[in-house]
Design a protein around this motif. Structure first.
Motif, short mmCIF file in Angstrom:
data_model
loop_
_atom_site.label_atom_id
_atom_site.label_comp_id
_atom_site.label_asym_id
_atom_site.label_seq_id
_atom_site.Cartn_x
_atom_site.Cartn_y
_atom_site.Cartn_z
N LEU A 61 -42.69 35.18 -91.92
CA LEU A 61 -43.35 36.23 -92.69
C LEU A 61 -42.81 36.26 -94.11
O LEU A 61 -41.60 36.30 -94.32
N GLY A 62 -43.71 36.21 -95.07
CA GLY A 62 -43.35 36.38 -96.47
C GLY A 62 -43.67 37.81 -96.87
O GLY A 62 -43.65 38.73 -96.04
N GLU A 63 -44.02 37.99 -98.12
CA GLU A 63 -44.35 39.33 -98.58
C GLU A 63 -45.68 39.80 -97.97
O GLU A 63 -46.66 39.06 -97.96
N PHE A 64 -45.67 41.01 -97.46
CA PHE A 64 -46.84 41.61 -96.84
C PHE A 64 -47.44 42.62 -97.82
O PHE A 64 -46.73 43.43 -98.40
N PHE A 65 -48.76 42.55 -97.98
CA PHE A 65 -49.47 43.47 -98.87
C PHE A 65 -50.46 44.29 -98.04
O PHE A 65 -51.32 43.71 -97.35
N LYS A 66 -50.37 45.59 -98.11
CA LYS A 66 -51.31 46.46 -97.41
C LYS A 66 -52.69 46.33 -98.04
O LYS A 66 -52.84 46.35 -99.26
N ALA A 67 -53.71 46.19 -97.19
CA ALA A 67 -55.09 46.10 -97.67
C ALA A 67 -55.56 47.46 -98.16
O ALA A 67 -54.96 48.50 -97.88
N GLU A 68 -56.66 47.44 -98.87
CA GLU A 68 -57.25 48.65 -99.43
C GLU A 68 -57.59 49.64 -98.32
O GLU A 68 -57.80 49.26 -97.17
N ALA A 69 -57.66 50.92 -98.66
CA ALA A 69 -57.85 52.00 -97.69
C ALA A 69 -59.08 51.81 -96.80
O ALA A 69 -59.04 52.11 -95.60
N GLU A 70 -60.17 51.29 -97.35
CA GLU A 70 -61.39 51.14 -96.55
C GLU A 70 -61.25 50.12 -95.41
O GLU A 70 -62.08 50.07 -94.50
N HIS A 71 -60.19 49.32 -95.43
CA HIS A 71 -59.97 48.33 -94.38
C HIS A 71 -59.05 48.83 -93.27
O HIS A 71 -58.89 48.17 -92.26
N GLN A 72 -58.47 49.99 -93.45
CA GLN A 72 -57.56 50.55 -92.45
C GLN A 72 -58.37 51.27 -91.37
O GLN A 72 -59.28 52.03 -91.67
N ASN A 73 -58.03 51.00 -90.10
CA ASN A 73 -58.69 51.64 -88.96
C ASN A 73 -60.21 51.46 -89.05
O ASN A 73 -60.98 52.37 -88.74
N TYR A 74 -60.63 50.30 -89.45
CA TYR A 74 -62.03 50.03 -89.78
C TYR A 74 -62.97 50.29 -88.60
O TYR A 74 -63.97 50.99 -88.74
N TYR A 75 -62.66 49.73 -87.45
CA TYR A 75 -63.56 49.87 -86.31
C TYR A 75 -63.74 51.35 -85.92
O TYR A 75 -64.86 51.80 -85.73
N ASN A 76 -62.65 52.07 -85.80
CA ASN A 76 -62.74 53.48 -85.40
C ASN A 76 -63.51 54.32 -86.42
O ASN A 76 -64.11 55.33 -86.05
N ASN A 77 -63.49 53.91 -87.66
CA ASN A 77 -64.21 54.66 -88.71
C ASN A 77 -65.65 54.18 -88.91
O ASN A 77 -66.41 54.82 -89.64
N ASN A 78 -66.02 53.05 -88.31
CA ASN A 78 -67.34 52.44 -88.57
C ASN A 78 -67.99 51.87 -87.32
O ASN A 78 -68.65 50.84 -87.37
N LYS A 79 -67.86 52.52 -86.19
CA LYS A 79 -68.32 51.97 -84.91
C LYS A 79 -69.80 51.60 -84.88
O LYS A 79 -70.20 50.72 -84.14
N ARG A 80 -70.60 52.23 -85.68
CA ARG A 80 -72.05 51.96 -85.67
C ARG A 80 -72.45 50.84 -86.62
O ARG A 80 -73.60 50.42 -86.63
N GLN A 81 -71.52 50.37 -87.42
CA GLN A 81 -71.80 49.28 -88.36
C GLN A 81 -72.06 48.01 -87.54
O GLN A 81 -71.46 47.79 -86.48
#
Length: 183
Positions: A136-156
């Motif tokens: 593992l090298g440096e880890f970068f957190k993705a933008e907010a819209e990518h966090q918990n994506y499935y639970n927030n967008n189940k109908r997509q």
């Protein structure tokens, strides 16, 4: 009750939305952060840059889990059976190095366990496993819209047609490792 023994796992299995949705179902998971790692371009990458495939980063999830509840080895078995580890830089329609199958180890013990799990799982696949095992090298957190994506967008559409079949497979193969479902 025992204290929690928190550890981390960082893996990539195509789009991070898929593997994030899988791990949210697993007992002992404390937190999941979608992000990027493994690249060669300096600075903080953006989703758009990652999607170009030019930065060398992979879409990954960094999972914090309670090792008193579930082991690193069990999490890797779930990982290896939740995507196709035999396709190089591809998961379904997602194509490019950013979608590679990869285990980023945090220490030498994780590296050895990862190698052992890949070796153990290999006979179950018709084709050669191409999962990368890297430090593992440096880890970068993705933008907010990518966090918990499935639970927030189940109908997509992507969630319905790509993620839900993975969750069905997860429930079939690893029911004993999953959180109890509530109505």
């Amino acid at each position: 009750m025992e204290d929690k023994k928190l550890e981390q796992l960082t893996v990539g299995a195509g789009c991070f939305w898929c593997i994030e949705a899988v791990y949210y179902q697993v007992k002992g998971i404390e937190d999941i952060v979608s992000g990027y790692t493994g690249g060669t371009v300096p600075g903080r990458p953006t989703y758009r840059e990652i999607c170009s495939g030019l930065t060398g980063h992979a879409e990954v999830v960094q999972v914090t889990y309670d090792a008193n509840v579930i082991s690193y080895e069990d999490l890797l078995v779930i990982f290896m059976t939740s995507h196709d580890p035999t396709t190089l830089n591809r998961q379904g329609a997602d194509v490019g190095t950013q979608y590679r199958s990869v285990i980023f180890y945090h220490n030498d013990q994780q590296k050895q366990i990862a190698k052992a799990v890949v070796k153990e799982i290999a006979p179950y696949y018709e084709n050669l496993i191409v999962t990368e095992i890297s430090e593992l090298g440096e880890f970068f957190k993705a933008e907010a819209e990518h966090q918990n994506y499935y639970n927030n967008n189940k109908r997509q559409g992507y969630c319905t047609f790509v993620i839900e079949p993975k969750l069905t497979k997860l429930r079939k193969l690893h029911a004993d490792k999953l959180k109890k479902q509530t109505a």
